[in-house]
Design a protein around this motif. Structure first.
Motif, PDB file in Angstrom:
ATOM      1  N   GLY A   1      17.091  -9.661 -12.533  1.00 52.82           N
ATOM      2  CA  GLY A   1      16.757  -8.778 -11.414  1.00 52.82           C
ATOM      3  C   GLY A   1      17.936  -7.951 -10.956  1.00 52.82           C
ATOM      4  N   MET A   2      18.537  -7.206 -11.871  1.00 56.81           N
ATOM      5  CA  MET A   2      19.824  -6.562 -11.612  1.00 56.81           C
ATOM      6  C   MET A   2      19.836  -5.695 -10.356  1.00 56.81           C
ATOM      7  N   PHE A   3      18.858  -4.810 -10.219  1.00 51.92           N
ATOM      8  CA  PHE A   3      18.860  -3.900  -9.064  1.00 51.92           C
ATOM      9  C   PHE A   3      18.761  -4.667  -7.756  1.00 51.92           C
ATOM     10  N   ASN A   4      17.955  -5.749  -7.759  1.00 52.52           N
ATOM     11  CA  ASN A   4      17.752  -6.516  -6.535  1.00 52.52           C
ATOM     12  C   ASN A   4      18.959  -7.351  -6.125  1.00 52.52           C
ATOM     13  N   GLN A   5      19.976  -7.396  -6.967  1.00 50.45           N
ATOM     14  CA  GLN A   5      21.180  -8.152  -6.626  1.00 50.45           C
ATOM     15  C   GLN A   5      22.204  -7.305  -5.872  1.00 50.45           C
ATOM     16  N   VAL A   6      21.920  -6.023  -5.708  1.00 50.92           N
ATOM     17  CA  VAL A   6      22.803  -5.138  -4.945  1.00 50.92           C
ATOM     18  C   VAL A   6      22.081  -4.764  -3.663  1.00 50.92           C
ATOM     19  N   ARG A   7      22.648  -5.128  -2.529  1.00 50.07           N
ATOM     20  CA  ARG A   7      22.016  -4.888  -1.245  1.00 50.07           C
ATOM     21  C   ARG A   7      22.147  -3.423  -0.816  1.00 50.07           C
ATOM     22  N   VAL A   8      21.199  -2.977  -0.016  1.00 50.44           N
ATOM     23  CA  VAL A   8      21.265  -1.650   0.594  1.00 50.44           C
ATOM     24  C   VAL A   8      21.893  -1.790   1.975  1.00 50.44           C
ATOM     25  N   ALA A   9      22.782  -0.874   2.320  1.00 47.83           N
ATOM     26  CA  ALA A   9      23.410  -0.908   3.642  1.00 47.83           C
ATOM     27  C   ALA A   9      22.327  -0.918   4.724  1.00 47.83           C
ATOM     28  N   PRO A  10      22.449  -1.783   5.756  1.00 48.77           N
ATOM     29  CA  PRO A  10      21.400  -1.921   6.774  1.00 48.77           C
ATOM     30  C   PRO A  10      20.967  -0.601   7.408  1.00 48.77           C
TER      31      PRO A  10
ATOM     32  N   ASP B   1      20.530   2.176   6.100  1.00 48.15           N
ATOM     33  CA  ASP B   1      19.714   3.009   5.199  1.00 48.15           C
ATOM     34  C   ASP B   1      18.369   2.382   4.863  1.00 48.15           C
ATOM     35  N   ARG B   2      18.103   1.192   5.331  1.00 46.55           N
ATOM     36  CA  ARG B   2      16.917   0.462   4.880  1.00 46.55           C
ATOM     37  C   ARG B   2      15.605   1.039   5.387  1.00 46.55           C
ATOM     38  N   ASP B   3      15.632   1.791   6.469  1.00 46.61           N
ATOM     39  CA  ASP B   3      14.386   2.383   6.962  1.00 46.61           C
ATOM     40  C   ASP B   3      13.918   3.537   6.090  1.00 46.61           C
ATOM     41  N   LEU B   4      14.749   3.975   5.154  1.00 48.35           N
ATOM     42  CA  LEU B   4      14.331   5.003   4.205  1.00 48.35           C
ATOM     43  C   LEU B   4      13.568   4.407   3.030  1.00 48.35           C
ATOM     44  N   ILE B   5      13.493   3.083   2.981  1.00 48.45           N
ATOM     45  CA  ILE B   5      12.746   2.423   1.901  1.00 48.45           C
ATOM     46  C   ILE B   5      11.764   1.403   2.504  1.00 48.45           C
ATOM     47  N   ARG B   6      11.051   1.886   3.526  1.00 47.91           N
ATOM     48  CA  ARG B   6       9.967   1.077   4.086  1.00 47.91           C
ATOM     49  C   ARG B   6       8.747   1.123   3.157  1.00 47.91           C
ATOM     50  N   PHE B   7       7.876   0.141   3.315  1.00 52.30           N
ATOM     51  CA  PHE B   7       6.598   0.146   2.599  1.00 52.30           C
ATOM     52  C   PHE B   7       5.572  -0.631   3.406  1.00 52.30           C
ATOM     53  N   LEU B   8       4.312  -0.415   3.102  1.00 53.79           N
ATOM     54  CA  LEU B   8       3.219  -1.094   3.791  1.00 53.79           C
ATOM     55  C   LEU B   8       2.653  -2.202   2.912  1.00 53.79           C
TER      56      LEU B   8
ATOM     57  N   GLU C   1       4.459  -3.400   8.403  1.00 52.99           N
ATOM     58  CA  GLU C   1       5.566  -2.602   7.882  1.00 52.99           C
ATOM     59  C   GLU C   1       6.697  -3.516   7.399  1.00 52.99           C
ATOM     60  N   TYR C   2       7.154  -3.217   6.189  1.00 56.19           N
ATOM     61  CA  TYR C   2       8.280  -3.941   5.603  1.00 56.19           C
ATOM     62  C   TYR C   2       9.301  -2.915   5.120  1.00 56.19           C
ATOM     63  N   ARG C   3      10.478  -3.395   4.772  1.00 62.24           N
ATOM     64  CA  ARG C   3      11.500  -2.517   4.188  1.00 62.24           C
ATOM     65  C   ARG C   3      12.314  -3.315   3.191  1.00 62.24           C
ATOM     66  N   MET C   4      12.727  -2.637   2.152  1.00 67.22           N
ATOM     67  CA  MET C   4      13.550  -3.277   1.134  1.00 67.22           C
ATOM     68  C   MET C   4      14.956  -3.524   1.690  1.00 67.22           C
ATOM     69  N   THR C   5      15.552  -4.598   1.256  1.00 62.57           N
ATOM     70  CA  THR C   5      16.951  -4.878   1.607  1.00 62.57           C
ATOM     71  C   THR C   5      17.864  -4.673   0.406  1.00 62.57           C
ATOM     72  N   THR C   6      17.259  -4.403  -0.753  1.00 59.76           N
ATOM     73  CA  THR C   6      18.028  -4.223  -1.988  1.00 59.76           C
ATOM     74  C   THR C   6      17.650  -2.889  -2.629  1.00 59.76           C
ATOM     75  N   HIS C   7      18.485  -2.452  -3.559  1.00 61.38           N
ATOM     76  CA  HIS C   7      18.152  -1.260  -4.329  1.00 61.38           C
ATOM     77  C   HIS C   7      16.956  -1.599  -5.216  1.00 61.38           C
TER      78      HIS C   7
ATOM     79  N   ALA D   1      13.096  -8.083   0.485  1.00 66.61           N
ATOM     80  CA  ALA D   1      12.455  -7.233   1.486  1.00 66.61           C
ATOM     81  C   ALA D   1      12.325  -8.033   2.778  1.00 66.61           C
ATOM     82  N   GLU D   2      12.136  -7.314   3.880  1.00 66.59           N
ATOM     83  CA  GLU D   2      12.027  -7.964   5.184  1.00 66.59           C
ATOM     84  C   GLU D   2      11.020  -7.210   6.040  1.00 66.59           C
ATOM     85  N   ALA D   3      10.471  -7.911   7.029  1.00 65.85           N
ATOM     86  CA  ALA D   3       9.565  -7.262   7.969  1.00 65.85           C
ATOM     87  C   ALA D   3      10.369  -6.368   8.902  1.00 65.85           C
ATOM     88  N   VAL D   4       9.812  -5.214   9.244  1.00 66.31           N
ATOM     89  CA  VAL D   4      10.477  -4.320  10.200  1.00 66.31           C
ATOM     90  C   VAL D   4      10.294  -4.904  11.600  1.00 66.31           C
ATOM     91  N   PRO D   5      11.371  -5.123  12.352  1.00 65.44           N
ATOM     92  CA  PRO D   5      11.241  -5.665  13.709  1.00 65.44           C
ATOM     93  C   PRO D   5      10.347  -4.782  14.583  1.00 65.44           C
TER      94      PRO D   5
END
Length: 401
Positions: free
Chosen positions: A158-167, A169-176, A189-195, A78-82
């Motif tokens: 961590g199988m799901f976390n080893q597949v990245r989400v296309a940049p 699409d990442r704003d559709l998986i934000r979280f607080l 605000e953060y967003r996932m970078t992986t499935h 996951a990463e911080a939303v700029p």
């Protein structure tokens, strides 16, 4: 496959690419790429406030939750939303709520993202294509696992976390969440970078990437490793059997290298063969085998839910079932909890199911105490359940075992 499944397959084939770090990058498979999402941040704030109260009341949960989230950020899942992207309001932003659950067996915390949470009639899972069911047949895997004298199991970390989400699409998986886990601050605000675990599309996306790894690197690491990945993995659990030590050691080595080339890490290796165990680095072995010689000590591991005694090379039925109230609901729960995918104790299970059937025919309510004439056979079933644990089934069907 359905038309939607074929669209999913085409999308993965055309848009799944391998990044410079070796991990595959796949888009979120939206049913309608032009769909608009309502701004559900207010729902995310309310859920986070509820989570905050729960964490403050449970110190252990708070500590483990903070560590889990920080570990996810440190690993780049996951990463911080700029700052310049936080006010994006084009219908392509969605906040996923999250909560913590403990597994019953290991009492290990897992943070689950609620992709099914609805806001104004919309949820992320409703907008995602689930993808085709590409899982291998469970009974087929277990049967092939019994074929030869040497058994090997492993797990994708961590199988799901080893597949990245296309940049894009990442704003559709934000979280607080709070920066550094400090709940005195305002949420960031953060967003996932992986499935992520919780999205209906994640299993199919991860399996597509794993199978693509086997196809892409088969010529480099051999067909045996590729066939193992394609045929004998049930999501993230791999089981296979082989004939002799040398080929087994080579198979393990090639499969580790093949998966690593696709961004996947294999670990938790187990085997009834000491030579195979010795060939695997301790960091990649199951914890029970890190400093143990299986020829001198009994080790019990799990193979797709089955208890596996490595020293005896035998299967045992897991009878660690929580005792429930003697009601129609409680009896159904206990009978359904007896895990026996190959049907070894089917006659015994059938006795329990027959009691449930009788209660259904009598029109008993789910939580109503059972009639007196049902209690004796049910108590007898529970007593016999303890004896089921003593049944030992040889794992290998090989004639020279």
């Amino acid at each position: 496959m359905s038309q939607e499944d074929m669209r999913f397959e085409t999308l993965m084939k055309e848009q799944m690419v391998q990044g410079e770090d070796g991990h595959f990058v796949a888009p979120l498979p939206l049913k309608d790429p032009d769909s608009q999402f309502p701004n559900n941040r207010i729902m995310a704030e309310q859920r986070l406030a509820s989570l905050r109260r729960r964490l403050l009341s449970q110190p252990r949960l708070k500590e483990e939750y903070q560590a889990y989230m920080q570990d996810m950020l440190d690993k780049g899942y996951a990463e911080a939303v700029p700052d310049d992207e936080r006010c994006r309001d084009d219908g392509k932003v969605w906040y996923v709520t999250h909560h913590g659950v403990y597994s019953q067996t290991k009492q290990k915390l897992r943070v689950v993202f609620d992709c099914s949470g609805e806001f104004q009639g919309c949820s992320l899972n409703n907008q995602l294509m689930q993808g085709p069911d590409v899982s291998n047949n469970l009974c087929g895997i277990l049967t092939r696992f019994r074929k030869e004298r040497i058994g090997i199991t492993c797990d994708v970390k961590g199988m799901f976390n080893q597949v990245r989400v296309a940049p894009e699409d990442r704003d559709l998986i934000r979280f607080l969440w709070w920066e550094n886990g400090d709940m005195r601050r305002e949420p960031s605000e953060y967003r996932m970078t992986t499935h992520l675990f919780g999205a209906s599309s994640s299993p199919a996306c991860a399996m597509s990437a794993l199978n693509k790894t086997a196809d892409q690197y088969e010529e480099v690491f051999g067909s045996d490793a590729a066939d193992f990945i394609r045929r004998d993995f049930y999501v993230d659990d791999g089981l296979t059997s082989t004939t002799e030590e040398k080929s087994s050691v080579q198979l393990v080595k090639d499969t580790i290298s093949m998966c690593s080339s696709g961004g996947f890490e294999l670990h938790k290796f187990t085997s009834n063969c000491p030579e195979v165990v010795a060939s695997v680095p301790e960091s990649r072995r199951a914890k029970s085998l890190e400093h143990v010689d299986i020829s001198e000590r009994t080790v019990i591991e799990h193979a797709l839910g089955m208890k596996w005694n490595l020293q005896e090379d035998s299967f045992h039925i897991n009878t660690d079932i929580s005792v429930k109230p003697t009601t129609r609901r409680g009896i159904l729960s206990m009978v359904s909890s007896l895990y026996d995918p190959l049907g070894w104790v089917a006659p015994f299970t059938l006795l329990g199911k027959n009691i449930v059937k009788q209660l259904c025919c009598d029109g008993r309510d789910w939580d109503e105490p059972v009639p007196d004439h049902v209690e004796p056979p049910w108590e007898e079933w529970k007593t016999d359940l303890k004896q089921i644990a003593d049944i030992s089934i040889p794992r290998s069907l090989s004639a020279d075992h």
